[in-house]
Design a protein around this motif. Structure first.
Motif, PDB file in Angstrom:
ATOM      1  N   UNK A 289      14.112  38.785   2.923  1.00 33.52           N
ATOM      2  CA  UNK A 289      14.355  37.676   3.850  1.00 33.52           C
ATOM      3  C   UNK A 289      13.811  36.370   3.259  1.00 33.52           C
ATOM      4  N   UNK A 290      12.631  36.471   2.646  1.00 32.72           N
ATOM      5  CA  UNK A 290      12.006  35.278   2.059  1.00 32.72           C
ATOM      6  C   UNK A 290      12.838  34.730   0.896  1.00 32.72           C
ATOM      7  N   UNK A 291      13.345  35.622   0.061  1.00 29.60           N
ATOM      8  CA  UNK A 291      14.176  35.172  -1.070  1.00 29.60           C
ATOM      9  C   UNK A 291      15.455  34.490  -0.582  1.00 29.60           C
ATOM     10  N   UNK A 292      16.028  35.037   0.491  1.00 37.25           N
ATOM     11  CA  UNK A 292      17.237  34.404   1.041  1.00 37.25           C
ATOM     12  C   UNK A 292      16.927  32.996   1.541  1.00 37.25           C
ATOM     13  N   UNK A 293      15.806  32.863   2.242  1.00 36.82           N
ATOM     14  CA  UNK A 293      15.407  31.553   2.765  1.00 36.82           C
ATOM     15  C   UNK A 293      15.153  30.559   1.620  1.00 36.82           C
ATOM     16  N   UNK A 294      14.454  31.008   0.594  1.00 37.87           N
ATOM     17  CA  UNK A 294      14.134  30.131  -0.545  1.00 37.87           C
ATOM     18  C   UNK A 294      15.387  29.716  -1.316  1.00 37.87           C
ATOM     19  N   UNK A 295      16.356  30.630  -1.377  1.00 39.42           N
ATOM     20  CA  UNK A 295      17.623  30.297  -2.055  1.00 39.42           C
ATOM     21  C   UNK A 295      18.367  29.237  -1.258  1.00 39.42           C
ATOM     22  N   UNK A 296      18.374  29.388   0.061  1.00 39.52           N
ATOM     23  CA  UNK A 296      18.974  28.365   0.916  1.00 39.52           C
ATOM     24  C   UNK A 296      18.247  27.029   0.730  1.00 39.52           C
ATOM     25  N   UNK A 297      16.920  27.074   0.707  1.00 46.21           N
ATOM     26  CA  UNK A 297      16.135  25.842   0.525  1.00 46.21           C
ATOM     27  C   UNK A 297      16.484  25.152  -0.797  1.00 46.21           C
ATOM     28  N   UNK A 298      16.727  25.968  -1.823  1.00 47.48           N
ATOM     29  CA  UNK A 298      17.065  25.429  -3.143  1.00 47.48           C
ATOM     30  C   UNK A 298      18.343  24.580  -3.072  1.00 47.48           C
ATOM     31  N   UNK A 299      19.292  25.019  -2.237  1.00 51.99           N
ATOM     32  CA  UNK A 299      20.575  24.297  -2.107  1.00 51.99           C
ATOM     33  C   UNK A 299      20.649  23.466  -0.826  1.00 51.99           C
ATOM     34  N   UNK A 300      19.502  23.221  -0.235  1.00 53.54           N
ATOM     35  CA  UNK A 300      19.429  22.558   1.066  1.00 53.54           C
ATOM     36  C   UNK A 300      20.213  21.240   1.091  1.00 53.54           C
ATOM     37  N   UNK A 301      20.026  20.411   0.069  1.00 51.46           N
ATOM     38  CA  UNK A 301      20.713  19.110   0.027  1.00 51.46           C
ATOM     39  C   UNK A 301      22.224  19.285  -0.023  1.00 51.46           C
ATOM     40  N   UNK A 302      22.691  20.253  -0.816  1.00 48.96           N
ATOM     41  CA  UNK A 302      24.137  20.480  -0.903  1.00 48.96           C
ATOM     42  C   UNK A 302      24.713  20.918   0.446  1.00 48.96           C
ATOM     43  N   UNK A 303      23.960  21.775   1.150  1.00 51.13           N
ATOM     44  CA  UNK A 303      24.401  22.187   2.493  1.00 51.13           C
ATOM     45  C   UNK A 303      24.525  20.973   3.411  1.00 51.13           C
ATOM     46  N   UNK A 304      23.525  20.111   3.363  1.00 48.08           N
ATOM     47  CA  UNK A 304      23.507  18.949   4.258  1.00 48.08           C
ATOM     48  C   UNK A 304      24.585  17.929   3.906  1.00 48.08           C
ATOM     49  N   UNK A 305      24.648  17.559   2.626  1.00 46.71           N
ATOM     50  CA  UNK A 305      25.568  16.497   2.199  1.00 46.71           C
ATOM     51  C   UNK A 305      27.021  16.780   2.541  1.00 46.71           C
ATOM     52  N   UNK A 306      27.395  18.042   2.362  1.00 43.13           N
ATOM     53  CA  UNK A 306      28.799  18.393   2.506  1.00 43.13           C
ATOM     54  C   UNK A 306      29.080  19.179   3.773  1.00 43.13           C
TER      55      UNK A 306
END
Length: 311
Positions: A289-306
């Motif tokens: 679960x933690x790795x999934x969250x950290x992977x999302x955090x890594x791409x956080x800006x891309x998720x937000x921008x688009x």
């Protein structure tokens, strides 16, 4: 116009420092669009443009301005005939986009008979950083700039499948060996020697490691660091999820020949199932679960921008 040596120097060039912050939202020139069938695509486009613009106004930070202009444009391909700038985002239709640019440029008659190697290693297309500063600046201000993006998790899994689940003479020895050596306990000699058989969980450990044994790669680098969408004012934001209609609408906008349509074929490993949300779900099961969250955090800006929905 500066010499090449000055152009490549690391210090930011002061005349260019404040130019893109925040970028003004210019209306799209739609005079070449024929027929009424593009209404929905156009409406989606306007929403994406204003969403990104509002996001950049809200989140832009001054520290980004220290990035040298030549570096900012290093992933942007130039097509001078139709005045197009395309920022390459790997795993979001980029091979077929390069084929289209070659056709637009008069380098090929059809997008369908250009090989993968010709697209990626043929050096047929110029990048924006190969021009002098005046050439860069003029094109940024007068050409139609486009970027095509993809759901970050889908793009990541697609890159992993492409580079690590198929024979690859670069990614296995360079990335695979280093990843297996650092993250696999009791790795056998064969795996250490070839770098083949990297598991998705090991790949994610490498991605999230601040002391990576090998550097980043454009196939999984964040779009925010490949194309700088808050510093360069993209006129058109396409999405992989609606690739064909977005691409064909864009070709109308820039006055491409009527017979040129965006190719539908999958560039490589065509027998593989496309990386869909369901395929991604299977891969994410391998992570904690933690790795999934950290992977999302890594791409956080891309998720937000688009405006992608968090998984």
């Amino acid at each position: 116009q500066l010499s090449d040596q000055q152009k490549m120097s690391e210090s930011p060039l002061s005349p260019f420092r404040g130019l893109y912050l925040p970028p003004a939202l210019h209306p799209l020139n739609k005079t070449l669009v024929k027929g009424g069938k593009w209404k929905d695509v156009d409406s989606a486009q306007e929403k994406r443009r204003s969403f990104l613009h509002d996001f950049c106004k809200k989140y832009n930070s001054r520290k980004q301005l220290r990035t040298h202009l030549v570096h900012l444009v290093s992933r942007i391909y130039v097509e001078d005939r139709h005045k197009v700038l395309y920022c390459e985002v790997p795993k979001a239709g980029c091979s077929n986009w390069k084929r289209v640019l070659m056709v637009l440029n008069g380098l090929a008659a059809s997008a369908h008979n250009i090989s993968h190697d010709d697209v990626h290693y043929g050096k047929h297309l110029r990048k924006l950083d190969s021009y002098d500063l005046k050439g860069i600046y003029t094109r940024l201000n007068t050409y139609t700039k486009t970027i095509f993006v993809r759901d970050p998790m889908e793009r990541l899994v697609s890159a992993f499948r492409d580079k690590f689940e198929h024979p690859n003479s670069y990614y296995h020895p360079v990335f695979g060996k280093a990843i297996i050596k650092k993250y696999r306990h009791n790795a056998n000699e064969e795996a250490l020697k070839t770098g083949s058989g990297v598991k998705f969980k090991e790949f994610i450990q490498y991605l999230l490691d601040s002391h990576r044994p090998v550097g980043m790669d454009i196939h999984w680098e964040q779009v925010s660091k490949l194309c700088y969408p808050c510093l360069i004012n993209y006129d058109f934001i396409g999405k992989f999820e609606t690739l064909e209609e977005d691409a064909n609408y864009f070709l109308q906008l820039v006055g491409a020949p009527a017979e040129l349509k965006f190719p539908k074929f999958k560039d490589r490993h065509s027998s593989d199932e496309r990386t869909s949300a369901e395929v991604v779900r299977q891969y994410l099961k391998e992570l904690s679960k933690e790795e999934r969250q950290l992977t999302y955090d890594f791409y956080y800006l891309d998720y937000l921008m688009f405006n992608y929905t968090s998984p």
